[in-house]
Enzyme design. Structure first.
Site, PDB file in Angstrom:
ATOM      1  N   CYS A 141      60.511  46.923  27.606  1.00  0.00           N
ATOM      2  CA  CYS A 141      60.592  45.918  28.810  1.00  0.00           C
ATOM      3  C   CYS A 141      61.249  46.858  29.937  1.00  0.00           C
ATOM      4  CB  CYS A 141      61.504  44.862  28.529  1.00  0.00           C
ATOM      5  SG  CYS A 141      60.578  43.670  27.506  1.00  0.00           S
ATOM      6  N   HIS A 278      64.185  42.072  35.507  1.00  0.00           N
ATOM      7  CA  HIS A 278      63.235  41.698  34.247  1.00  0.00           C
ATOM      8  C   HIS A 278      63.089  40.138  33.845  1.00  0.00           C
ATOM      9  CE1 HIS A 278      60.903  42.112  30.709  1.00  0.00           C
ATOM     10  NE2 HIS A 278      61.859  41.841  29.735  1.00  0.00           N
ATOM     11  N   ASN A 308      57.545  36.762  29.789  1.00  0.00           N
ATOM     12  CA  ASN A 308      58.079  38.142  29.603  1.00  0.00           C
ATOM     13  C   ASN A 308      56.886  39.133  29.529  1.00  0.00           C
ATOM     14  OD1 ASN A 308      58.875  40.564  28.922  1.00  0.00           O
ATOM     15  ND2 ASN A 308      60.180  39.697  27.422  1.00  0.00           N
TER      16      ASN A 308
END
Ligand code: UT7
Length: 351
Positions: A141, A278, A308
């Site tokens: 990520c 993020h 996500n």
């Protein structure tokens, strides 16, 4: 803005790692974000739909994560196709042609193939020239922030002129759709930026970046199958996560890297016009906002609509911020991310 940052009591090894990693800001030629683009699959998967597949509910998912829905790639989509579409938008936004790009980095942990790299597939799809470095980068990520920093460093040498940095994921391919603890979290998508020499009319200059990885945390989040290690098996080719521990490291990591970046540039949280974090969990984002003592309006949030999307999340959110007029000339923008590794990273851009 608090001036006395809280001691990192629970994560002392992590804190010392960050402190050691802090270095003086490098002096570099002005490299800027010249254009942004994004692309999300059309298929929307809602919490209600998921609650008909596993024992969960819209109320549980939204309360714990802030997610309402996510996009899921269909069988015909690949990471390369998602990335290529985002890249085309970014190139058009920058007013450049694929032939202008001499460095292409695709940040992904879901490449189309073990080899060749997804970047080489995107190079062909875009019609880029041969004299271009093409590579994938896997920092999960945190991948986009890692790729941005690497591209910035390479452009700063003067050996490359224009870089395309893409974060793209088909993370749905790694999700165990019977595991309610992970399947509700993730979504697919792609975002891209074009980097190059700063232009007077639209500077968006990269000021600084800081990357890191925390030793000994690999087992908290990952895919324990499908690799070449004897310890892996194809039966475990799904995301496995110790959510609560990841959550704590995520909050601490984003806070610590933000603190370092701001401090070494003589800035405080109050100077930040927009945080593009993020998008993993709204509670993590809110914890960061509280730490920086920033009102929520200064934090870009789209986790409710995309979940996500791993390496795609920051460039996807950045493109949304650009197109909705949330970025003004002179704004200080902070990117900050956390992911499997465990990795972390942040970057400051003066828009
Ligand atoms: O890019 C980095 C990627 N990862 C992350 O950022 C993840 C960080 N962690 C998190 O976001 C949170 O830890 C989660 C959202 C994953 C979980 O939230 P939590 O508040 O830490 O919940 P929990 O894991 O402690 O689970 C609480 C309860 C458990 O039931 P019991 O043991 O209390 O009976 C779970 O079994 O919630 C249950 N549960 C669910 N219930 C309904 C777990 N997943 C679900 C679900 N629906 N989807």
């Amino acid at each position: 803005m608090r001036h006395a940052f809280p001691e990192c009591r629970f994560f002392a090894p992590f804190a010392s790692h960050l402190t050691r990693a802090s270095v003086s800001t490098p002096s570099t030629p002005a490299i800027a974000i010249l254009g942004t683009g994004s692309n999300a699959p059309a298929r929307v998967l809602t919490n209600d739909e998921l609650s008909r597949r596993v024992d969960t509910s819209d109320e549980w998912i939204f309360t714990r994560t802030g997610i309402r829905e996510r996009r899921i790639a269909d069988a015909g989509d690949s990471v390369a196709s998602l990335a290529t579409a985002a890249a085309r938008f970014a190139l058009a936004d920058a007013g450049l042609e694929p032939s202008d790009i001499d460095l292409l980095i695709v940040a992904t942990c879901t490449p189309d193939l073990p080899m060749p790299s997804t970047a080489c597939l995107v190079q062909t799809a875009l019609g880029m020239r041969e004299r271009a470095a093409c590579l994938d980068l896997n920092a999960a990520c945190t991948g986009f922030v890692y790729a941005l920093d690497h591209a910035w460093a390479l452009l700063s040498t003067g050996r490359y002129r224009h870089a395309l940095v893409i974060g793209a994921e088909k993370i749905s391919s790694l999700v165990d759709w019977s595991d309610r603890t992970t399947c509700v979290l993730f979504g697919d998508g792609a975002g891209a930026v074009v980097l190059g020499p700063a232009r007077a009319a639209s500077p968006a200059r990269i000021l600084d970046a800081q990357l890191g990885a925390i030793p000994g945390t690999a087992d908290l989040l990952g895919v324990p199958g499908g690799g070449s290690s004897p310890a892996t098996s194809d039966a475990r080719r799904h995301i496995a996560m110790r959510g609560k521990e990841v959550f704590k490291f995520a909050v601490r990591g984003m806070e610590e890297v933000t603190r370092d970046l701001l401090a070494r540039n003589g800035l405080s949280g109050a100077d930040v016009a927009l945080v593009v974090p993020h998008q993993a969990n709204l509670r993590i984002i809110h914890a960061l906002a509280q730490y920086l003592e920033l009102p929520y309006e200064r934090i870009l949030v789209n986790v409710d609509r995309y979940g996500n999307t791993s390496a795609a999340s920051i460039p996807l959110a950045l493109d949304e911020a650009r197109r909705s007029g949330r970025l003004k000339s002179g704004d200080l923008v902070l990117f900050v991310a956390f992911g499997a590794g465990l990795t972390y990273g942040g970057a400051l851009v003066r828009w």
